[in-house]
Motif scaffolding. Sequence first.
Motif, PDB file in Angstrom:
ATOM      1  N   GLY A   1      37.065  35.312  32.607  1.00 58.52           N
ATOM      2  CA  GLY A   1      38.423  34.984  33.015  1.00 58.52           C
ATOM      3  C   GLY A   1      38.997  35.891  34.078  1.00 58.52           C
ATOM      4  O   GLY A   1      40.219  35.930  34.262  1.00 58.52           O
ATOM      5  N   TYR A   2      38.137  36.618  34.808  1.00 57.68           N
ATOM      6  CA  TYR A   2      38.665  37.498  35.849  1.00 57.68           C
ATOM      7  C   TYR A   2      39.310  36.661  36.946  1.00 57.68           C
ATOM      8  O   TYR A   2      38.717  35.714  37.468  1.00 57.68           O
ATOM      9  CB  TYR A   2      37.562  38.370  36.440  1.00 57.68           C
ATOM     10  CG  TYR A   2      38.096  39.359  37.456  1.00 57.68           C
ATOM     11  CD1 TYR A   2      38.888  40.422  37.052  1.00 57.68           C
ATOM     12  CD2 TYR A   2      37.832  39.202  38.814  1.00 57.68           C
ATOM     13  CE1 TYR A   2      39.406  41.321  37.974  1.00 57.68           C
ATOM     14  CE2 TYR A   2      38.336  40.100  39.745  1.00 57.68           C
ATOM     15  CZ  TYR A   2      39.128  41.156  39.311  1.00 57.68           C
ATOM     16  OH  TYR A   2      39.641  42.040  40.234  1.00 57.68           O
ATOM     17  N   ALA A   3      40.539  37.008  37.323  1.00 57.64           N
ATOM     18  CA  ALA A   3      41.313  36.218  38.282  1.00 57.64           C
ATOM     19  C   ALA A   3      41.759  37.043  39.477  1.00 57.64           C
ATOM     20  O   ALA A   3      42.700  36.671  40.174  1.00 57.64           O
ATOM     21  CB  ALA A   3      42.531  35.609  37.587  1.00 57.64           C
ATOM     22  N   GLY A   4      41.087  38.178  39.728  1.00 57.95           N
ATOM     23  CA  GLY A   4      41.453  39.017  40.859  1.00 57.95           C
ATOM     24  C   GLY A   4      40.936  38.468  42.170  1.00 57.95           C
ATOM     25  O   GLY A   4      40.353  37.381  42.239  1.00 57.95           O
ATOM     26  N   GLN A   5      41.148  39.232  43.233  1.00 63.19           N
ATOM     27  CA  GLN A   5      40.711  38.839  44.565  1.00 63.19           C
ATOM     28  C   GLN A   5      39.590  39.751  45.047  1.00 63.19           C
ATOM     29  O   GLN A   5      39.410  40.856  44.533  1.00 63.19           O
ATOM     30  CB  GLN A   5      41.876  38.918  45.553  1.00 63.19           C
ATOM     31  CG  GLN A   5      42.989  37.924  45.285  1.00 63.19           C
ATOM     32  CD  GLN A   5      43.987  37.895  46.423  1.00 63.19           C
ATOM     33  OE1 GLN A   5      44.104  36.909  47.137  1.00 63.19           O
ATOM     34  NE2 GLN A   5      44.713  38.982  46.598  1.00 63.19           N
ATOM     35  N   GLY A   6      38.842  39.278  46.047  1.00 68.38           N
ATOM     36  CA  GLY A   6      37.795  40.072  46.664  1.00 68.38           C
ATOM     37  C   GLY A   6      38.061  40.234  48.152  1.00 68.38           C
ATOM     38  O   GLY A   6      38.271  39.242  48.856  1.00 68.38           O
TER      39      GLY A   6
ATOM     40  N   PRO B   1      37.584  46.260  28.026  1.00 69.46           N
ATOM     41  CA  PRO B   1      38.839  46.136  28.773  1.00 69.46           C
ATOM     42  C   PRO B   1      38.926  44.868  29.612  1.00 69.46           C
ATOM     43  O   PRO B   1      37.917  44.292  30.009  1.00 69.46           O
ATOM     44  CB  PRO B   1      38.820  47.373  29.675  1.00 69.46           C
ATOM     45  CG  PRO B   1      37.368  47.652  29.885  1.00 69.46           C
ATOM     46  CD  PRO B   1      36.707  47.306  28.588  1.00 69.46           C
ATOM     47  N   ASN B   2      40.154  44.455  29.877  1.00 66.16           N
ATOM     48  CA  ASN B   2      40.453  43.301  30.710  1.00 66.16           C
ATOM     49  C   ASN B   2      40.606  43.776  32.152  1.00 66.16           C
ATOM     50  O   ASN B   2      41.567  44.467  32.486  1.00 66.16           O
ATOM     51  CB  ASN B   2      41.751  42.653  30.214  1.00 66.16           C
ATOM     52  CG  ASN B   2      42.126  41.414  30.994  1.00 66.16           C
ATOM     53  OD1 ASN B   2      41.655  41.183  32.100  1.00 66.16           O
ATOM     54  ND2 ASN B   2      42.992  40.601  30.411  1.00 66.16           N
ATOM     55  N   TYR B   3      39.674  43.398  33.013  1.00 65.40           N
ATOM     56  CA  TYR B   3      39.700  43.879  34.395  1.00 65.40           C
ATOM     57  C   TYR B   3      40.829  43.270  35.220  1.00 65.40           C
ATOM     58  O   TYR B   3      41.118  43.745  36.319  1.00 65.40           O
ATOM     59  CB  TYR B   3      38.343  43.652  35.051  1.00 65.40           C
ATOM     60  CG  TYR B   3      37.353  44.710  34.648  1.00 65.40           C
ATOM     61  CD1 TYR B   3      37.074  45.783  35.478  1.00 65.40           C
ATOM     62  CD2 TYR B   3      36.731  44.669  33.404  1.00 65.40           C
ATOM     63  CE1 TYR B   3      36.195  46.776  35.094  1.00 65.40           C
ATOM     64  CE2 TYR B   3      35.853  45.654  33.006  1.00 65.40           C
ATOM     65  CZ  TYR B   3      35.587  46.707  33.854  1.00 65.40           C
ATOM     66  OH  TYR B   3      34.724  47.700  33.456  1.00 65.40           O
ATOM     67  N   ASN B   4      41.481  42.232  34.706  1.00 59.34           N
ATOM     68  CA  ASN B   4      42.697  41.754  35.353  1.00 59.34           C
ATOM     69  C   ASN B   4      43.813  42.785  35.256  1.00 59.34           C
ATOM     70  O   ASN B   4      44.795  42.712  35.999  1.00 59.34           O
ATOM     71  CB  ASN B   4      43.172  40.451  34.701  1.00 59.34           C
ATOM     72  CG  ASN B   4      42.260  39.287  35.001  1.00 59.34           C
ATOM     73  OD1 ASN B   4      41.924  39.032  36.156  1.00 59.34           O
ATOM     74  ND2 ASN B   4      41.837  38.576  33.963  1.00 59.34           N
ATOM     75  N   ASN B   5      43.669  43.730  34.342  1.00 63.82           N
ATOM     76  CA  ASN B   5      44.708  44.734  34.091  1.00 63.82           C
ATOM     77  C   ASN B   5      44.212  46.151  34.344  1.00 63.82           C
ATOM     78  O   ASN B   5      44.676  47.108  33.705  1.00 63.82           O
ATOM     79  CB  ASN B   5      45.216  44.607  32.653  1.00 63.82           C
ATOM     80  CG  ASN B   5      45.833  43.257  32.353  1.00 63.82           C
ATOM     81  OD1 ASN B   5      45.699  42.737  31.256  1.00 63.82           O
ATOM     82  ND2 ASN B   5      46.500  42.665  33.333  1.00 63.82           N
ATOM     83  N   ASP B   6      43.286  46.309  35.293  1.00 68.23           N
ATOM     84  CA  ASP B   6      42.761  47.637  35.630  1.00 68.23           C
ATOM     85  C   ASP B   6      43.765  48.373  36.515  1.00 68.23           C
ATOM     86  O   ASP B   6      43.525  48.641  37.699  1.00 68.23           O
ATOM     87  CB  ASP B   6      41.411  47.491  36.337  1.00 68.23           C
ATOM     88  CG  ASP B   6      40.759  48.837  36.636  1.00 68.23           C
ATOM     89  OD1 ASP B   6      41.187  49.850  36.052  1.00 68.23           O
ATOM     90  OD2 ASP B   6      39.823  48.859  37.463  1.00 68.23           O
TER      91      ASP B   6
ATOM     92  N   GLY C   1      39.833  36.746  49.373  1.00 65.23           N
ATOM     93  CA  GLY C   1      39.664  35.427  48.779  1.00 65.23           C
ATOM     94  C   GLY C   1      39.442  35.541  47.288  1.00 65.23           C
ATOM     95  O   GLY C   1      39.586  36.615  46.693  1.00 65.23           O
ATOM     96  N   VAL C   2      39.074  34.435  46.683  1.00 66.77           N
ATOM     97  CA  VAL C   2      38.783  34.437  45.249  1.00 66.77           C
ATOM     98  C   VAL C   2      37.593  35.347  44.985  1.00 66.77           C
ATOM     99  O   VAL C   2      36.591  35.307  45.696  1.00 66.77           O
ATOM    100  CB  VAL C   2      38.481  33.010  44.760  1.00 66.77           C
ATOM    101  CG1 VAL C   2      38.066  33.017  43.294  1.00 66.77           C
ATOM    102  CG2 VAL C   2      39.693  32.113  44.964  1.00 66.77           C
ATOM    103  N   SER C   3      37.698  36.190  43.982  1.00 67.54           N
ATOM    104  CA  SER C   3      36.609  37.102  43.653  1.00 67.54           C
ATOM    105  C   SER C   3      35.357  36.325  43.263  1.00 67.54           C
ATOM    106  O   SER C   3      35.430  35.294  42.592  1.00 67.54           O
ATOM    107  CB  SER C   3      37.021  38.018  42.497  1.00 67.54           C
ATOM    108  OG  SER C   3      35.932  38.810  42.067  1.00 67.54           O
ATOM    109  N   LYS C   4      34.207  36.830  43.692  1.00 69.26           N
ATOM    110  CA  LYS C   4      32.937  36.231  43.287  1.00 69.26           C
ATOM    111  C   LYS C   4      32.649  36.487  41.814  1.00 69.26           C
ATOM    112  O   LYS C   4      31.827  35.806  41.212  1.00 69.26           O
ATOM    113  CB  LYS C   4      31.797  36.792  44.145  1.00 69.26           C
ATOM    114  CG  LYS C   4      31.934  36.512  45.631  1.00 69.26           C
ATOM    115  CD  LYS C   4      31.868  35.032  45.947  1.00 69.26           C
ATOM    116  CE  LYS C   4      31.912  34.799  47.447  1.00 69.26           C
ATOM    117  NZ  LYS C   4      31.910  33.350  47.782  1.00 69.26           N
TER     118      LYS C   4
END
Length: 322
Positions: A255-260, A186-191, A247-250
């Motif tokens: 290609g994960y583009a989520g936030q942390g 799965p694409n975690y950008n779309n969880d 901020g930007v996720s570690k």
Amino acid sequence: MNFLITYLFLSIGVLMAQDEFNTNVSINSAVVIRSRSMSVDFWTPERMKAAKEPVVILPPNGKNTSRSFSISNNGPQATILGRTPAATSPLGRALNVRGRYVATTGRVFWSCSVNIMSYCSASVVASTSGDVIVTAGHCVYDTSTLQWLTNCNWIFVPAYYNGTAPYGKWPAREVAALTSWTQSSPNYNNDVGFVALSLLNGRHITELTGSQSVGFNYPRNQPTYSFGYPLNLDQGEILQVCTGIPGVSKYTTNGYAGQGLSNCYMTGGCSGGPWLQQFDESTGIGVTYSVNSFTYSLAPNTINGPVFDSNIQSLWNYITAR
């Protein structure tokens, strides 16, 4: 090299593949086939309090009710405003005093085996139907078995508190997630998963709880409130909150583009809980623009969440009037 991530509703880790995410943006939807009364009656106060590990054992030979729809991927920042509870509802009047976030946030429960009971967090968001909640994609779809969890005695309990359901137990009638989530890699950008709930005593859930606004393509690095029911705090029986500027996720692999959101100590159980911008503490109202998704071993005490982009907006567009 693989890095360990942990679903926030899990107490164990899973490994993510290093392959690039599937960029296919289409919707996978399923009509819930489980009996409404069976789902509601199953969840006694004792079972709700016992829900811990989300180990899923799905029944074999389930009826296939899934279907897919193509969607687009473009659009500017957008906000769909939430609504207040119905003025005629005594519950609605009480909620205005407590703050809307208390009523709109709750726990989702499912059990595919009588001895295995699991839960996540979720929240009521704006919709045309007045029936829609949002949670994490892994709280509605099991990517290891490629099965919908919503056919496993799945319910939503808004304002859950220590085994009680002050505004009722709401079974699902339809669920939707992006097909980039409903696959074995799965694409975690779309969880993210949206669920249209059944009516309860002839009423829509927003008549009782109200709903939070929902925002798409919102700016990053903004003050955020994250809500959920983590197992490590009060055994997941009381709503918790983390605040800060994400901020930007570690985690940037695949290609994960989520936030942390750092300095947050919520763990398993808070998955699917809402991230709110423009949150007013006096009213409990804000704009939902992400959900709790996973933690990452190289960035402890940090919750990662996908940003609601145009793909997620298309998903909401599909479910809003269902």
